[in-house]
Design a protein around this motif. Structure first.
Motif, PDB file in Angstrom:
ATOM      1  N   GLY A  10       0.795  -1.213   0.000  1.00  0.00           N
ATOM      2  CA  GLY A  10       0.000   0.000   0.000  1.00  0.00           C
ATOM      3  C   GLY A  10       0.832   1.269   0.000  1.00  0.00           C
ATOM      4  O   GLY A  10       0.344   2.347  -0.265  1.00  0.00           O
ATOM      5  N   ASP A  11       2.110   1.135   0.309  1.00  0.00           N
ATOM      6  CA  ASP A  11       2.990   2.296   0.324  1.00  0.00           C
ATOM      7  C   ASP A  11       3.343   2.672  -1.108  1.00  0.00           C
ATOM      8  O   ASP A  11       3.980   1.929  -1.818  1.00  0.00           O
ATOM      9  CB  ASP A  11       4.280   2.007   1.099  1.00  0.00           C
ATOM     10  CG  ASP A  11       4.035   1.878   2.587  1.00  0.00           C
ATOM     11  OD1 ASP A  11       2.989   2.354   3.047  1.00  0.00           O
ATOM     12  OD2 ASP A  11       4.889   1.315   3.279  1.00  0.00           O
ATOM     13  N   GLU A  12       2.940   3.819  -1.512  1.00  0.00           N
ATOM     14  CA  GLU A  12       3.231   4.312  -2.849  1.00  0.00           C
ATOM     15  C   GLU A  12       4.285   5.405  -2.747  1.00  0.00           C
ATOM     16  O   GLU A  12       4.368   6.105  -1.752  1.00  0.00           O
ATOM     17  CB  GLU A  12       1.961   4.889  -3.502  1.00  0.00           C
ATOM     18  CG  GLU A  12       0.844   3.888  -3.647  1.00  0.00           C
ATOM     19  CD  GLU A  12       1.171   2.781  -4.636  1.00  0.00           C
ATOM     20  OE1 GLU A  12       1.900   3.055  -5.609  1.00  0.00           O
ATOM     21  OE2 GLU A  12       0.697   1.663  -4.441  1.00  0.00           O
ATOM     22  N   LYS A  13       5.076   5.570  -3.788  1.00  0.00           N
ATOM     23  CA  LYS A  13       6.106   6.607  -3.776  1.00  0.00           C
ATOM     24  C   LYS A  13       5.508   7.985  -3.544  1.00  0.00           C
ATOM     25  O   LYS A  13       6.162   8.857  -3.007  1.00  0.00           O
ATOM     26  CB  LYS A  13       6.908   6.592  -5.072  1.00  0.00           C
ATOM     27  CG  LYS A  13       7.958   5.540  -5.092  1.00  0.00           C
ATOM     28  CD  LYS A  13       8.847   5.702  -6.299  1.00  0.00           C
ATOM     29  CE  LYS A  13       9.911   4.626  -6.290  1.00  0.00           C
ATOM     30  NZ  LYS A  13      10.780   4.693  -7.456  1.00  0.00           N
ATOM     31  N   GLY A  14       4.263   8.195  -3.956  1.00  0.00           N
ATOM     32  CA  GLY A  14       3.627   9.487  -3.767  1.00  0.00           C
ATOM     33  C   GLY A  14       3.468   9.873  -2.301  1.00  0.00           C
ATOM     34  O   GLY A  14       3.334  11.035  -1.974  1.00  0.00           O
ATOM     35  N   GLU A  15       3.463   8.883  -1.420  1.00  0.00           N
ATOM     36  CA  GLU A  15       3.356   9.151   0.005  1.00  0.00           C
ATOM     37  C   GLU A  15       4.657   9.690   0.575  1.00  0.00           C
ATOM     38  O   GLU A  15       4.678  10.231   1.665  1.00  0.00           O
ATOM     39  CB  GLU A  15       2.993   7.872   0.758  1.00  0.00           C
ATOM     40  CG  GLU A  15       1.631   7.331   0.445  1.00  0.00           C
ATOM     41  CD  GLU A  15       1.344   6.081   1.248  1.00  0.00           C
ATOM     42  OE1 GLU A  15       1.689   6.043   2.444  1.00  0.00           O
ATOM     43  OE2 GLU A  15       0.785   5.148   0.671  1.00  0.00           O
ATOM     44  N   TYR A  16       5.743   9.525  -0.151  1.00  0.00           N
ATOM     45  CA  TYR A  16       7.058   9.940   0.318  1.00  0.00           C
ATOM     46  C   TYR A  16       7.408  11.271  -0.335  1.00  0.00           C
ATOM     47  O   TYR A  16       7.754  11.329  -1.499  1.00  0.00           O
ATOM     48  CB  TYR A  16       8.099   8.862  -0.012  1.00  0.00           C
ATOM     49  CG  TYR A  16       7.804   7.562   0.679  1.00  0.00           C
ATOM     50  CD1 TYR A  16       6.983   6.606   0.098  1.00  0.00           C
ATOM     51  CD2 TYR A  16       8.317   7.297   1.939  1.00  0.00           C
ATOM     52  CE1 TYR A  16       6.685   5.422   0.733  1.00  0.00           C
ATOM     53  CE2 TYR A  16       8.043   6.107   2.581  1.00  0.00           C
ATOM     54  CZ  TYR A  16       7.217   5.181   1.977  1.00  0.00           C
ATOM     55  OH  TYR A  16       6.929   4.017   2.626  1.00  0.00           O
ATOM     56  N   SER A  17       7.298  12.346   0.422  1.00  0.00           N
ATOM     57  CA  SER A  17       7.461  13.682  -0.138  1.00  0.00           C
ATOM     58  C   SER A  17       8.898  14.196  -0.103  1.00  0.00           C
ATOM     59  O   SER A  17       9.177  15.254  -0.661  1.00  0.00           O
ATOM     60  CB  SER A  17       6.551  14.656   0.605  1.00  0.00           C
ATOM     61  OG  SER A  17       6.819  14.608   1.992  1.00  0.00           O
TER      62      SER A  17
END
Length: 85
Positions: A10-17
């Motif tokens: 569920g961890d998407e790169k978009g969650e990592y700012s």
């Protein structure tokens, strides 16, 4: 032997700012790279990709962190971070 900690699908790169690239010294093989990735993955807000051939670690962060903290993670895993970009 170290325990491999995986990242949830569920961890998407978009969650990592935030993103940092570290130059790593002391890795001798792909297992070293995996060990270092696992050290970063111990923190829920970090996702890392460590590349043995280029001796770099790309760390994706959900929140800003001090560069010294990232270097400390590398040192505790038994390696040396030469620079943080």
């Amino acid at each position: 032997m170290f325990k491999v900690k995986t990242i949830h699908k569920g961890d998407e790169k978009g969650e990592y700012s935030h993103c940092r690239v570290l130059k790593i010294e002391g890795m001798h093989c792909e297992q070293c790279a995996k060990r270092l990735e696992c050290a970063f993955h111990e923190h829920e807000y970090m996702k890392a990709k460590v590349d043995f051939p280029s001796q770099t670690a790309t760390v994706y962060l959900k929140q800003p962190v001090d560069n010294g903290f990232l270097i400390q993670i590398v040192k505790q895993a038994g390696y040396h971070a030469d620079q943080v970009c």
